[in-house]
Scaffold this motif. Structure first.
Motif, PDB file in Angstrom:
ATOM      1  N   CYS A 193       0.838  -1.201   0.000  1.00  0.00           N
ATOM      2  CA  CYS A 193       0.000   0.000   0.000  1.00  0.00           C
ATOM      3  C   CYS A 193       0.872   1.250   0.000  1.00  0.00           C
ATOM      4  O   CYS A 193       0.584   2.227  -0.707  1.00  0.00           O
ATOM      5  N   GLY A 194       1.952   1.210   0.788  1.00  0.00           N
ATOM      6  CA  GLY A 194       2.867   2.337   0.817  1.00  0.00           C
ATOM      7  C   GLY A 194       3.632   2.494  -0.481  1.00  0.00           C
ATOM      8  O   GLY A 194       3.765   3.607  -1.006  1.00  0.00           O
ATOM      9  N   TYR A 195       4.131   1.375  -1.010  1.00  0.00           N
ATOM     10  CA  TYR A 195       4.903   1.417  -2.263  1.00  0.00           C
ATOM     11  C   TYR A 195       4.055   1.956  -3.416  1.00  0.00           C
ATOM     12  O   TYR A 195       4.587   2.610  -4.323  1.00  0.00           O
ATOM     13  N   MET A 196       2.757   1.669  -3.396  1.00  0.00           N
ATOM     14  CA  MET A 196       1.874   2.098  -4.479  1.00  0.00           C
ATOM     15  C   MET A 196       1.374   3.532  -4.298  1.00  0.00           C
ATOM     16  O   MET A 196       0.656   4.061  -5.146  1.00  0.00           O
ATOM     17  N   GLY A 197       1.749   4.150  -3.176  1.00  0.00           N
ATOM     18  CA  GLY A 197       1.360   5.540  -2.939  1.00  0.00           C
ATOM     19  C   GLY A 197      -0.096   5.716  -2.555  1.00  0.00           C
ATOM     20  O   GLY A 197      -0.710   6.746  -2.877  1.00  0.00           O
ATOM     21  N   ALA A 198      -0.663   4.728  -1.864  1.00  0.00           N
ATOM     22  CA  ALA A 198      -2.069   4.817  -1.462  1.00  0.00           C
ATOM     23  C   ALA A 198      -2.281   5.991  -0.516  1.00  0.00           C
ATOM     24  O   ALA A 198      -1.574   6.128   0.484  1.00  0.00           O
ATOM     25  N   GLN A 199      -3.261   6.821  -0.833  1.00  0.00           N
ATOM     26  CA  GLN A 199      -3.581   7.960   0.024  1.00  0.00           C
ATOM     27  C   GLN A 199      -4.554   7.598   1.131  1.00  0.00           C
ATOM     28  O   GLN A 199      -4.634   8.271   2.142  1.00  0.00           O
ATOM     29  N   ARG A 200      -5.298   6.510   0.907  1.00  0.00           N
ATOM     30  CA  ARG A 200      -6.162   5.974   1.954  1.00  0.00           C
ATOM     31  C   ARG A 200      -5.989   4.459   1.965  1.00  0.00           C
ATOM     32  O   ARG A 200      -5.956   3.824   0.911  1.00  0.00           O
ATOM     33  N   ILE A 201      -5.875   3.891   3.163  1.00  0.00           N
ATOM     34  CA  ILE A 201      -5.637   2.458   3.324  1.00  0.00           C
ATOM     35  C   ILE A 201      -6.702   1.884   4.256  1.00  0.00           C
ATOM     36  O   ILE A 201      -6.971   2.437   5.324  1.00  0.00           O
ATOM     37  N   PHE A 202      -7.291   0.767   3.850  1.00  0.00           N
ATOM     38  CA  PHE A 202      -8.307   0.107   4.664  1.00  0.00           C
ATOM     39  C   PHE A 202      -7.908  -1.355   4.865  1.00  0.00           C
ATOM     40  O   PHE A 202      -7.527  -2.031   3.915  1.00  0.00           O
ATOM     41  N   GLU A 203      -8.006  -1.809   6.097  1.00  0.00           N
ATOM     42  CA  GLU A 203      -7.724  -3.221   6.383  1.00  0.00           C
ATOM     43  C   GLU A 203      -9.002  -4.042   6.264  1.00  0.00           C
ATOM     44  O   GLU A 203     -10.054  -3.674   6.797  1.00  0.00           O
ATOM     45  N   VAL A 204      -8.912  -5.156   5.549  1.00  0.00           N
ATOM     46  CA  VAL A 204      -9.997  -6.133   5.484  1.00  0.00           C
ATOM     47  C   VAL A 204      -9.611  -7.243   6.456  1.00  0.00           C
ATOM     48  O   VAL A 204      -8.715  -8.037   6.176  1.00  0.00           O
ATOM     49  N   GLY A 205     -10.245  -7.260   7.604  1.00  0.00           N
ATOM     50  CA  GLY A 205      -9.799  -8.139   8.677  1.00  0.00           C
ATOM     51  C   GLY A 205     -10.677  -9.365   8.886  1.00  0.00           C
ATOM     52  O   GLY A 205     -11.523  -9.714   8.052  1.00  0.00           O
ATOM     53  N   PHE A 206     -10.465 -10.016  10.034  1.00  0.00           N
ATOM     54  CA  PHE A 206     -11.214 -11.220  10.380  1.00  0.00           C
ATOM     55  C   PHE A 206     -12.622 -10.864  10.852  1.00  0.00           C
ATOM     56  O   PHE A 206     -12.882  -9.747  11.295  1.00  0.00           O
ATOM     57  N   LEU A 207     -13.511 -11.834  10.770  1.00  0.00           N
ATOM     58  CA  LEU A 207     -14.873 -11.633  11.256  1.00  0.00           C
ATOM     59  C   LEU A 207     -14.915 -11.760  12.776  1.00  0.00           C
ATOM     60  O   LEU A 207     -14.187 -12.562  13.375  1.00  0.00           O
ATOM     61  N   GLU A 208     -15.785 -10.982  13.386  1.00  0.00           N
ATOM     62  CA  GLU A 208     -16.050 -11.140  14.814  1.00  0.00           C
ATOM     63  C   GLU A 208     -16.718 -12.497  15.038  1.00  0.00           C
ATOM     64  O   GLU A 208     -17.384 -13.025  14.129  1.00  0.00           O
TER      65      GLU A 208
END
Length: 273
Positions: free
Chosen positions: A175-190
């Motif tokens: 995400c950093g290498y691609m220059g993302a200005q906004r980053i969102f994590e897709v995480g585990f389910l509760e």
């Protein structure tokens, strides 16, 4: 089944070759309904409307639903209002072929099939020529490293035009290498959402076939670790299992897998003697 479970828990000038489309024509792709990701999808969708955000990164481990997430976003562009002139989807993956990805982009743009016979360099020029003056959104699935957008012919998203690049990756660093200005994590389910998903895939017939099976099913669901792909795959595999022996065997296999993973992690972290 043990191996299947392991796999899921680890994974300038240009020739005019296409007409100017009036607006994006998006083919809706069938997709498993995202579970527990609704609020994050809405946040990303709202982010797409921000003029100062051109590149958005979605990251998370294999199996958490990044591809489903990205497909759901793509399908949302089929619903008016939609100001994007071109919507492009392409799978990149670890060992990608630039020409094949360009062919996918060309298909989205509307290039004829004969266009695919051009060289990578020619196709890059054509793609750039079409996209550089249009408001586009490019969705790239499964980036393993930084990719050079120029190699494909994809222009850097422009704030003036309002173009967007959205990609998925297993690595926050990408995400950093691609220059993302906004980053969102897709995480585990509760746990509650994970149990709902698992129940849905197993079905009532198996769950009600013996009084003790619901409790065993909860143990199986817990051992999926909140990974949607594991919950879906194992849930479907257990849909026809109606005996206590079959459910206990599944728990035993998952326990062995967890122990094996712990040993492998310990071995990889031990210093070389």
């Amino acid at each position: 089944m043990l191996q299947e479970i392991s796999d899921h828990k680890s994974k300038g000038a240009f020739e005019k070759v296409a007409e100017d489309p009036p607006a994006a024509s998006v083919v809706v792709r069938p997709v498993e309904q995202p579970v527990g990701l609704e609020s994050t999808i809405q946040k990303v969708w709202n982010c797409i409307g921000e003029t100062d955000v051109g590149i958005i990164g979605l990251w998370g481990m294999g199996g958490v639903g990044k591809t489903t997430f990205l497909t759901q976003l793509k399908n949302m562009f089929s619903t008016p209002p939609n100001d994007f002139k071109v919507v492009i989807w392409a799978l990149v993956s670890q060992y990608y072929d630039v020409g094949k990805i360009q062919n996918r982009i060309g298909e989205n743009i509307g290039f004829p099939r004969s266009w695919e016979n051009k060289s990578v360099e020619q196709k890059a020029r054509d793609i750039y020529g079409i996209l550089s003056n249009k408001r586009f959104v490019v969705l790239l699935d499964d980036l393993w490293e930084k990719v050079d957008l120029n190699e494909f012919g994809i222009p850097e998203p422009s704030q003036e035009i309002g173009s967007k690049l959205i990609f998925t990756t297993r690595s926050l660093d990408v995400c950093g290498y691609m220059g993302a200005q906004r980053i969102f994590e897709v995480g585990f389910l509760e746990p509650e959402k994970a149990w709902e998903l698992f129940q849905d895939k197993v079905g009532d017939e198996a769950l009600n076939s013996h009084p003790d099976i619901p409790n065993l099913a909860k143990q199986v669901a817990e051992r999926c670790g909140g990974v949607p792909l594991a919950l879906i795959t194992i849930g479907r595999a257990m849909a026809c299992k109606t005996t206590l022996g079959e459910w206990n065997y599944a728990i035993e296999m998952l326990n062995r897998l967890a122990l094996s993973n712990i040993k492998n992690e310990k071995a990889s972290s031990d210093p070389i003697s």
